[in-house]
Design a protein around this motif. Sequence first.
Motif, PDB file in Angstrom:
ATOM      1  N   ALA A  40       0.876  -1.170   0.000  1.00 44.17           N
ATOM      2  CA  ALA A  40       0.000   0.000   0.000  1.00 44.17           C
ATOM      3  C   ALA A  40       0.916   1.224   0.000  1.00 44.17           C
ATOM      4  CB  ALA A  40      -0.911  -0.011   1.223  1.00 44.17           C
ATOM      5  N   LEU A  41       0.963   1.929  -1.130  1.00 37.03           N
ATOM      6  CA  LEU A  41       1.976   2.960  -1.352  1.00 37.03           C
ATOM      7  C   LEU A  41       1.407   4.378  -1.332  1.00 37.03           C
ATOM      8  CD1 LEU A  41       3.729   1.174  -4.352  1.00 37.03           C
ATOM      9  CD2 LEU A  41       4.376   1.080  -1.930  1.00 37.03           C
ATOM     10  N   GLU A  43       2.027   8.534  -2.415  1.00 35.90           N
ATOM     11  CA  GLU A  43       2.298   9.180  -3.700  1.00 35.90           C
ATOM     12  C   GLU A  43       3.763   9.060  -4.119  1.00 35.90           C
ATOM     13  OE1 GLU A  43       1.251  13.359  -5.934  1.00 35.90           O
ATOM     14  OE2 GLU A  43       0.339  12.904  -4.011  1.00 35.90           O
ATOM     15  N   ASN A  44       4.668   8.959  -3.140  1.00 37.59           N
ATOM     16  CA  ASN A  44       6.098   8.847  -3.451  1.00 37.59           C
ATOM     17  C   ASN A  44       6.520   7.423  -3.808  1.00 37.59           C
ATOM     18  OD1 ASN A  44       6.114   7.541  -0.985  1.00 37.59           O
ATOM     19  ND2 ASN A  44       7.577   8.912  -0.010  1.00 37.59           N
ATOM     20  N   GLY A  45       5.568   6.488  -3.880  1.00 33.82           N
ATOM     21  CA  GLY A  45       5.876   5.117  -4.270  1.00 33.82           C
ATOM     22  C   GLY A  45       6.470   4.261  -3.167  1.00 33.82           C
ATOM     23  N   ARG A  46       6.303   4.695  -1.923  1.00 35.77           N
ATOM     24  CA  ARG A  46       6.846   3.963  -0.781  1.00 35.77           C
ATOM     25  C   ARG A  46       5.745   3.735   0.249  1.00 35.77           C
ATOM     26  NH1 ARG A  46      12.388   3.777  -0.772  1.00 35.77           N
ATOM     27  NH2 ARG A  46      12.616   3.835   1.472  1.00 35.77           N
ATOM     28  N   VAL A  47       5.937   2.709   1.081  1.00 32.82           N
ATOM     29  CA  VAL A  47       4.989   2.446   2.158  1.00 32.82           C
ATOM     30  C   VAL A  47       5.124   3.514   3.244  1.00 32.82           C
ATOM     31  CG1 VAL A  47       4.912  -0.045   1.745  1.00 32.82           C
ATOM     32  CG2 VAL A  47       6.585   0.878   3.358  1.00 32.82           C
ATOM     33  N   SER A  48       4.057   3.773   3.975  1.00 32.38           N
ATOM     34  CA  SER A  48       4.110   4.697   5.119  1.00 32.38           C
ATOM     35  C   SER A  48       4.788   4.044   6.310  1.00 32.38           C
ATOM     36  CB  SER A  48       2.702   5.116   5.541  1.00 32.38           C
ATOM     37  OG  SER A  48       2.078   5.873   4.549  1.00 32.38           O
ATOM     38  N   ARG A  49       4.593   2.721   6.407  1.00 28.92           N
ATOM     39  CA  ARG A  49       5.151   1.930   7.513  1.00 28.92           C
ATOM     40  C   ARG A  49       5.282   0.492   7.019  1.00 28.92           C
ATOM     41  NH1 ARG A  49      -0.700   2.539  10.210  1.00 28.92           N
ATOM     42  NH2 ARG A  49      -1.668   1.159   8.735  1.00 28.92           N
ATOM     43  N   ASP A  50       6.095  -0.279   7.705  1.00 24.96           N
ATOM     44  CA  ASP A  50       6.323  -1.661   7.286  1.00 24.96           C
ATOM     45  C   ASP A  50       5.034  -2.474   7.230  1.00 24.96           C
ATOM     46  OD1 ASP A  50       9.009  -1.070   7.113  1.00 24.96           O
ATOM     47  OD2 ASP A  50       9.569  -2.134   8.942  1.00 24.96           O
ATOM     48  N   ALA A  84     -12.414   2.206   1.971  1.00 21.37           N
ATOM     49  CA  ALA A  84     -11.854   2.433   3.307  1.00 21.37           C
ATOM     50  C   ALA A  84     -10.350   2.697   3.307  1.00 21.37           C
ATOM     51  CB  ALA A  84     -12.156   1.233   4.203  1.00 21.37           C
ATOM     52  N   LEU A  85      -9.693   2.588   2.145  1.00 22.40           N
ATOM     53  CA  LEU A  85      -8.250   2.856   2.108  1.00 22.40           C
ATOM     54  C   LEU A  85      -7.973   4.273   2.583  1.00 22.40           C
ATOM     55  CD1 LEU A  85      -6.839   1.412  -1.246  1.00 22.40           C
ATOM     56  CD2 LEU A  85      -6.065   0.867   1.043  1.00 22.40           C
ATOM     57  N   PRO A  86      -6.930   4.469   3.377  1.00 16.31           N
ATOM     58  CA  PRO A  86      -6.573   5.833   3.777  1.00 16.31           C
ATOM     59  C   PRO A  86      -6.291   6.693   2.541  1.00 16.31           C
ATOM     60  CG  PRO A  86      -5.336   4.216   5.053  1.00 16.31           C
ATOM     61  CD  PRO A  86      -6.055   3.468   3.969  1.00 16.31           C
ATOM     62  N   GLU A  87      -6.640   7.956   2.599  1.00 19.10           N
ATOM     63  CA  GLU A  87      -6.435   8.881   1.484  1.00 19.10           C
ATOM     64  C   GLU A  87      -4.973   8.935   1.050  1.00 19.10           C
ATOM     65  OE1 GLU A  87      -7.364  11.320  -1.596  1.00 19.10           O
ATOM     66  OE2 GLU A  87      -8.826  10.365  -0.284  1.00 19.10           O
ATOM     67  N   ALA A  88      -4.055   8.731   1.981  1.00 21.76           N
ATOM     68  CA  ALA A  88      -2.622   8.784   1.660  1.00 21.76           C
ATOM     69  C   ALA A  88      -2.179   7.638   0.760  1.00 21.76           C
ATOM     70  CB  ALA A  88      -1.787   8.792   2.936  1.00 21.76           C
ATOM     71  N   VAL A  89      -2.941   6.533   0.737  1.00 22.42           N
ATOM     72  CA  VAL A  89      -2.588   5.413  -0.135  1.00 22.42           C
ATOM     73  C   VAL A  89      -3.064   5.749  -1.542  1.00 22.42           C
ATOM     74  CG1 VAL A  89      -2.973   2.971  -0.655  1.00 22.42           C
ATOM     75  CG2 VAL A  89      -2.662   3.709   1.718  1.00 22.42           C
ATOM     76  N   ARG A  90      -2.108   5.849  -2.457  1.00 20.67           N
ATOM     77  CA  ARG A  90      -2.410   6.209  -3.843  1.00 20.67           C
ATOM     78  C   ARG A  90      -2.408   4.993  -4.763  1.00 20.67           C
ATOM     79  NH1 ARG A  90      -5.109  10.220  -3.262  1.00 20.67           N
ATOM     80  NH2 ARG A  90      -4.857  10.777  -5.429  1.00 20.67           N
ATOM     81  N   THR A  91      -1.638   3.962  -4.380  1.00 22.62           N
ATOM     82  CA  THR A  91      -1.475   2.785  -5.229  1.00 22.62           C
ATOM     83  C   THR A  91      -1.342   1.540  -4.356  1.00 22.62           C
ATOM     84  OG1 THR A  91      -0.256   4.095  -6.862  1.00 22.62           O
ATOM     85  CG2 THR A  91      -0.003   1.710  -7.003  1.00 22.62           C
ATOM     86  N   PHE A 169      10.447  -0.573  -2.000  1.00 19.33           N
ATOM     87  CA  PHE A 169       9.218   0.125  -1.647  1.00 19.33           C
ATOM     88  C   PHE A 169       9.266   0.729  -0.239  1.00 19.33           C
ATOM     89  CE2 PHE A 169       7.296  -2.668  -4.993  1.00 19.33           C
ATOM     90  CZ  PHE A 169       6.910  -1.635  -5.837  1.00 19.33           C
ATOM     91  N   GLY A 170      10.440   0.712   0.391  1.00 24.37           N
ATOM     92  CA  GLY A 170      10.612   1.354   1.686  1.00 24.37           C
ATOM     93  C   GLY A 170      10.376   0.478   2.905  1.00 24.37           C
TER      94      GLY A 170
END
Length: 175
Positions: A40-41, A43-50, A84-91, A169-170
């Motif tokens: 779950a990425l 906008e920068n193409g990375r995960v917010s957390r593991d 229900a996906l958080p708005e921060a998840v773009r992809t 992916f971070g």
Amino acid sequence: MSPTVLPRGAAIDLPAAERWTVAACWNRHAQCEVDVVAFALRENGRVSRDEDFVFYGAAETPDGTVRLAARGPAEQAIVIDLTALPEAVRTVTIAAAIDGTVTFGDLGPVRLSAGPGDGGPAHAQATLDTGTTERTMLVAEVYRRGPRWRLRVVGQGYDFGLAGLARGFGVDVEE
């Protein structure tokens, strides 16, 4: 209605539905296991957390919006709750990884299907059959484009294993 057949690289708009399931299946190979995973990425193409990395050891995100559904040794699916996906998840990027030395060239085609709900009739399908030396492959992504969600068939493979893909992916991967 027959599902839309998508070539590698093609994208389509997804009709409005709360959940979508993207399933991958392959011919079982006696010398390897294949794992379907999701990221779950932002906008920068990375995960917010593991914990935004869904795999066999962590089968869903903490909020339950992305989850792994194993359907046997030669089929697995990712179920995404788009509403229900958080708005921060773009992809949500979906990948397959082979454990061991077998490659996608050895495994053969990976067949994808995507449909609304938890596995209803397919809306779209694709066959990824150009694998050679790859051990991991990005198979599809579900992404936001304006107010809509889209599905893209990717089919991009890499010679390195799942840990290398997750790091890209971070995800902080412990060896």
